[in-house]
Design a protein around this motif. Structure first.
Motif, PDB file in Angstrom:
ATOM      1  N   SER A 127      18.380 -38.372 -11.741  1.00  0.00           N
ATOM      2  CA  SER A 127      17.242 -37.960 -11.816  1.00  0.00           C
ATOM      3  C   SER A 127      17.042 -36.777 -12.696  1.00  0.00           C
ATOM      4  CB  SER A 127      16.797 -37.764 -10.472  1.00  0.00           C
ATOM      5  OG  SER A 127      15.310 -37.375 -10.338  1.00  0.00           O
ATOM      6  N   PHE A 128      16.041 -36.662 -13.620  1.00  0.00           N
ATOM      7  CA  PHE A 128      15.631 -35.652 -14.294  1.00  0.00           C
ATOM      8  C   PHE A 128      14.302 -35.248 -14.259  1.00  0.00           C
ATOM      9  CE2 PHE A 128      18.865 -38.228 -16.281  1.00  0.00           C
ATOM     10  CZ  PHE A 128      19.556 -37.464 -16.906  1.00  0.00           C
ATOM     11  N   ASP A 129      13.787 -33.987 -14.173  1.00  0.00           N
ATOM     12  CA  ASP A 129      12.573 -33.542 -14.156  1.00  0.00           C
ATOM     13  C   ASP A 129      11.802 -33.534 -15.562  1.00  0.00           C
ATOM     14  OD1 ASP A 129      10.386 -32.109 -14.195  1.00  0.00           O
ATOM     15  OD2 ASP A 129      10.812 -30.393 -12.760  1.00  0.00           O
ATOM     16  N   ARG A 130      11.142 -34.367 -15.720  1.00  0.00           N
ATOM     17  CA  ARG A 130      10.549 -34.933 -17.089  1.00  0.00           C
ATOM     18  C   ARG A 130       9.659 -33.540 -17.615  1.00  0.00           C
ATOM     19  NH1 ARG A 130       6.161 -38.504 -18.539  1.00  0.00           N
ATOM     20  NH2 ARG A 130       6.349 -39.334 -20.556  1.00  0.00           N
ATOM     21  N   LEU A 131       8.913 -32.725 -17.026  1.00  0.00           N
ATOM     22  CA  LEU A 131       8.133 -31.925 -17.242  1.00  0.00           C
ATOM     23  C   LEU A 131       9.165 -30.585 -17.927  1.00  0.00           C
ATOM     24  CD1 LEU A 131       5.810 -31.699 -14.545  1.00  0.00           C
ATOM     25  CD2 LEU A 131       5.169 -32.606 -16.743  1.00  0.00           C
ATOM     26  N   LYS A 191       9.169 -37.746 -12.911  1.00  0.00           N
ATOM     27  CA  LYS A 191      10.481 -37.612 -13.000  1.00  0.00           C
ATOM     28  C   LYS A 191      11.042 -39.205 -13.815  1.00  0.00           C
ATOM     29  CE  LYS A 191      11.441 -34.815  -9.004  1.00  0.00           C
ATOM     30  NZ  LYS A 191      12.048 -33.853  -9.888  1.00  0.00           N
ATOM     31  N   LEU A 192      12.278 -38.864 -14.384  1.00  0.00           N
ATOM     32  CA  LEU A 192      13.048 -40.188 -15.270  1.00  0.00           C
ATOM     33  C   LEU A 192      14.122 -40.437 -14.535  1.00  0.00           C
ATOM     34  CD1 LEU A 192      13.248 -42.038 -17.476  1.00  0.00           C
ATOM     35  CD2 LEU A 192      14.312 -40.302 -18.856  1.00  0.00           C
ATOM     36  N   ASN A 230      16.314 -34.599 -24.301  1.00  0.00           N
ATOM     37  CA  ASN A 230      17.378 -34.315 -23.904  1.00  0.00           C
ATOM     38  C   ASN A 230      17.557 -34.859 -22.419  1.00  0.00           C
ATOM     39  OD1 ASN A 230      20.249 -34.043 -23.272  1.00  0.00           O
ATOM     40  ND2 ASN A 230      20.413 -32.418 -24.885  1.00  0.00           N
ATOM     41  N   PHE A 231      17.955 -36.119 -22.260  1.00  0.00           N
ATOM     42  CA  PHE A 231      18.182 -36.570 -20.750  1.00  0.00           C
ATOM     43  C   PHE A 231      19.581 -36.864 -20.630  1.00  0.00           C
ATOM     44  CE2 PHE A 231      13.536 -37.195 -21.773  1.00  0.00           C
ATOM     45  CZ  PHE A 231      13.056 -36.626 -20.765  1.00  0.00           C
ATOM     46  N   THR A 232      20.485 -36.157 -20.906  1.00  0.00           N
ATOM     47  CA  THR A 232      21.937 -36.320 -20.804  1.00  0.00           C
ATOM     48  C   THR A 232      22.569 -35.531 -19.463  1.00  0.00           C
ATOM     49  OG1 THR A 232      22.322 -34.313 -22.177  1.00  0.00           O
ATOM     50  CG2 THR A 232      22.639 -36.549 -23.211  1.00  0.00           C
ATOM     51  N   SER A 254      18.907 -33.475 -12.587  1.00  0.00           N
ATOM     52  CA  SER A 254      18.613 -32.709 -11.388  1.00  0.00           C
ATOM     53  C   SER A 254      19.413 -33.169 -10.429  1.00  0.00           C
ATOM     54  CB  SER A 254      17.201 -32.457 -11.334  1.00  0.00           C
ATOM     55  OG  SER A 254      16.515 -33.880 -11.024  1.00  0.00           O
ATOM     56  N   THR A 255      19.583 -34.489 -10.139  1.00  0.00           N
ATOM     57  CA  THR A 255      20.306 -35.024  -9.094  1.00  0.00           C
ATOM     58  C   THR A 255      21.157 -36.332  -9.603  1.00  0.00           C
ATOM     59  OG1 THR A 255      18.346 -34.516  -7.687  1.00  0.00           O
ATOM     60  CG2 THR A 255      19.997 -36.281  -6.729  1.00  0.00           C
TER      61      THR A 255
END
Length: 370
Positions: free
Chosen positions: A302-306, A285-286, A311-313, A318-319
């Motif tokens: 929080s992002f699910d990197r998989l 996770k990022l 694109n982490f905008t 996820s949270t």
């Protein structure tokens, strides 16, 4: 009679000028434009704001954070809150005079953790003093020493490289983004009181393809750098860390892109949101920290990197967790997340919601629990 009237007018004008000067002086001091009078000769280690109970009360408006800091099973509340040193007085160098001096406007920015230490970077708001890295004992939170950097970099990001025992620090060379490294052996041997000189950098690497290196983290054998952009989406660059010989035959740590040991270009570029102050990885996770002044809450995303690719905008988060204003860098250590705010610095402490003069440590699973 006329003479007396004129004298009274003159006296009133003089008093008015004096009062206006005092008001201007107070406003400039409160905003960090000029240094306060220093009432100490070393880096202070006491809390700059209220008690732990005051902090507990202030964080009640942020239930996820409050629970993670103060309700962890088997942990005393004070064990998850480490006082940020130097917010009243920091022993460093005067940038122009190059002599030991006290700074009263240090502002914390970067955060990193290794097995033994907690590292916090800070810069001088008035730009009169050299930037520093505070070194704290990781277990007790007690202040060990300050590391004085060369010059006045913003030092917005720190990252510890366990593979090479290096502390990476964001810097700049003119208009070019830069990262410098400090060897752990040099950090442990450094004694500003004895030398009154900046620490020696192990290496420095220019990053021409990024506007500025606002924050960094190390994940695996890669260095990630991002820049703070308050006008729109930004980017996160990835660089592979390697060991090479420079032109003089000296072994150096570099960012391996096949260009040179003194500059690096990214292996990968990802899109991130606006106003990002920190980034950290936990497993796959990022996490990104966002803050932009006192008007709005900060945000931890929080992002699910998989599942996300380049694109982490916000739309892919996820949270999202609301945190107090002036959130800066975050750092992961095993299952724990360390969180830094700049609102303990003198220029900001009247504007936080609440202002926080401690590094907070939380269990990641607790913070992100439903």
């Amino acid at each position: 009679m006329e003479k007396n009237k004129r004298q009274k007018l003159i006296n009133c004008a003089v008093i008015g000028v004096i009062i206006a000067g005092i008001v201007a002086l107070v406003l400039l001091t409160k905003s960090g434009k000029i240094e306060r009078v220093a009432f100490g000769e070393e880096t202070n280690t006491e809390a700059s704001l209220g008690s732990l109970e005051d902090l507990k009360e202030g964080l009640a408006a942020y239930p996820e954070l409050h629970k993670a800091v103060f309700e962890e099973a088997g942990v005393e509340p004070g064990e998850n809150a480490f006082i940020i040193p130097g917010m009243e007085t920091t022993l460093t160098l005067h940038h122009d005079h190059e002599e030991a001096d006290i700074c009263t406007t240090m502002t914390p920015q970067g955060l990193a953790v290794n097995a033994d230490y907690l590292f916090l970077s800070a810069y001088c708001q008035t730009k009169e003093h050299n930037s520093v890295v505070y070194v704290l004992d990781k277990k007790s939170g007690s202040f060990i020493k300050e590391i004085v950097l060369d010059g006045i970099p913003h030092a917005g990001g720190l990252a510890y490289d366990n593979n090479h025992d290096l502390l990476w620090v964001t810097s700049e060379k003119g208009d070019t983004a830069q990262v410098i490294t400090l060897a752990l052996a040099d950090i442990e041997a450094y004694d500003f009181m004895a030398a009154s000189e900046p620490i020696r950098y192990a290496d420095s690497i220019d990053l021409p393809d990024i506007k500025r290196a606002s924050t960094i983290t190390v994940h695996g054998n890669d260095l990630y750098a991002a820049y703070f952009n308050d006008n729109g989406a930004s980017v996160m660059h990835r660089y592979a860390i390697s060991t090479k010989e420079n032109a003089d035959g000296k072994e150096v740590r570099t960012l391996d892109t096949g260009k040179s040991t003194e500059e690096a270009y990214p292996d990968d570029v990802d899109k991130i949101g606006r106003e990002i102050q920190g980034l950290a990885f936990h497993q796959e996770k990022l996490m990104l920290s966002r803050s932009a002044g006192r008007e709005d809450d900060s945000t931890l995303l929080s992002f699910d990197r998989l599942q996300e690719t380049e694109n982490f905008t916000d739309k892919n988060a996820s949270t999202e967790i609301a945190l107090p204003a002036y959130l800066e860098q975050i750092a992961v250590d095993g299952k724990q997340l360390y969180i830094l705010f700049e609102s303990g610095a003198y220029p900001y402490r009247d504007h936080g919601n609440p202002s926080i003069d401690r590094v907070l440590r939380v269990e990641i699973d607790t913070l992100f629990s439903e």
